[in-house]
Design a protein around this motif. Sequence first.
Motif, PDB file in Angstrom:
ATOM      1  N   ASP A  28       0.835  -1.213   0.000  1.00 44.88           N
ATOM      2  CA  ASP A  28       0.000   0.000   0.000  1.00 44.88           C
ATOM      3  C   ASP A  28       0.869   1.262   0.000  1.00 44.88           C
ATOM      4  N   TYR A  29       1.924   1.262   0.814  1.00 46.93           N
ATOM      5  CA  TYR A  29       2.842   2.409   0.847  1.00 46.93           C
ATOM      6  C   TYR A  29       3.472   2.611  -0.531  1.00 46.93           C
ATOM      7  N   PRO A  46      -4.609  12.813   1.017  1.00 41.58           N
ATOM      8  CA  PRO A  46      -5.016  12.575   2.402  1.00 41.58           C
ATOM      9  C   PRO A  46      -4.020  11.742   3.202  1.00 41.58           C
ATOM     10  N   ALA A  47      -2.833  11.426   2.625  1.00 44.89           N
ATOM     11  CA  ALA A  47      -1.871  10.593   3.345  1.00 44.89           C
ATOM     12  C   ALA A  47      -0.449  10.991   2.961  1.00 44.89           C
ATOM     13  N   HIS A  48       0.494  10.714   3.857  1.00 44.08           N
ATOM     14  CA  HIS A  48       1.908  10.916   3.547  1.00 44.08           C
ATOM     15  C   HIS A  48       2.776  10.022   4.425  1.00 44.08           C
ATOM     16  N   ILE A  49       3.979   9.766   3.929  1.00 43.00           N
ATOM     17  CA  ILE A  49       4.961   8.956   4.643  1.00 43.00           C
ATOM     18  C   ILE A  49       5.515   9.752   5.821  1.00 43.00           C
ATOM     19  N   THR A  50       5.687   9.087   6.956  1.00 49.29           N
ATOM     20  CA  THR A  50       6.387   9.652   8.102  1.00 49.29           C
ATOM     21  C   THR A  50       7.459   8.653   8.536  1.00 49.29           C
ATOM     22  N   ALA A  51       8.377   9.108   9.373  1.00 44.46           N
ATOM     23  CA  ALA A  51       9.467   8.249   9.848  1.00 44.46           C
ATOM     24  C   ALA A  51       9.564   8.373  11.359  1.00 44.46           C
ATOM     25  N   VAL A 124      -4.536  10.873  11.843  1.00 46.04           N
ATOM     26  CA  VAL A 124      -4.182  11.940  12.792  1.00 46.04           C
ATOM     27  C   VAL A 124      -4.708  13.274  12.263  1.00 46.04           C
ATOM     28  N   ARG A 125      -4.673  14.244  13.125  1.00 48.27           N
ATOM     29  CA  ARG A 125      -4.990  15.621  12.720  1.00 48.27           C
ATOM     30  C   ARG A 125      -3.701  16.431  12.847  1.00 48.27           C
ATOM     31  N   CYS A 126      -2.739  16.150  11.951  1.00 45.00           N
ATOM     32  CA  CYS A 126      -1.434  16.794  12.089  1.00 45.00           C
ATOM     33  C   CYS A 126      -1.469  18.274  11.721  1.00 45.00           C
ATOM     34  N   THR A 135      -3.767  10.760   7.013  1.00 40.80           N
ATOM     35  CA  THR A 135      -3.237   9.448   7.342  1.00 40.80           C
ATOM     36  C   THR A 135      -1.717   9.462   7.285  1.00 40.80           C
ATOM     37  N   HIS A 136      -1.105   9.021   8.373  1.00 41.24           N
ATOM     38  CA  HIS A 136       0.347   8.841   8.409  1.00 41.24           C
ATOM     39  C   HIS A 136       0.660   7.413   8.000  1.00 41.24           C
TER      40      HIS A 136
END
Length: 188
Positions: A28-29, A46-51, A124-126, A135-136
Amino acid sequence: MSLLHQDAVRTLGGWTAPDPDQDLLRRDYLDHLRDRPDGVWRSCHPAHITASALVVDAEGRRVLLTLHPKVGRWLQLGGHCEPEDTDLAAAALREATEESGITGLELFPVAGTPAPVKLDRHAVRCAGRDQPENTHLDVQYLVTAPAGAVASISEESLDLRWFGFDELPERTDQSVRELTALARTLLG
């Protein structure tokens, strides 16, 4: 495409997921990154990669968690990728260093090289409580602290504490509990 985007595709494309659910997330990523050249940046909706990184003490008996001000739960350290980040592992290490105040953190090698240990997708509500959820797509690493490391609370945390593997506080997110159990297994 940015160097970080290219690294994310390379990292996730080469990562051997430990189980079918993690492999589904990995795919999915990769689909997200294929469809979104901006998929590693906070501005991607509505989504992005985080680390992120779970910091473990030098003795391998405690984890460092932050009481997140927006979420109100104890979490591992980490967050959004920045324009200067060129790879996910370094982004996770940068975030852990910034949020812990500990210098000398080291990425834990998996099969001899720094690699993710787990993926976690969460809403989340970043952008703030009055903004829509986002979405993280979190790529999680394991990081070890040097002996005698002393953490200091950053502006991104309400509290920052070391907890034994079996002593996680009540308000610890389930994904962090799973990550901690995985760390315990990996550290042997």
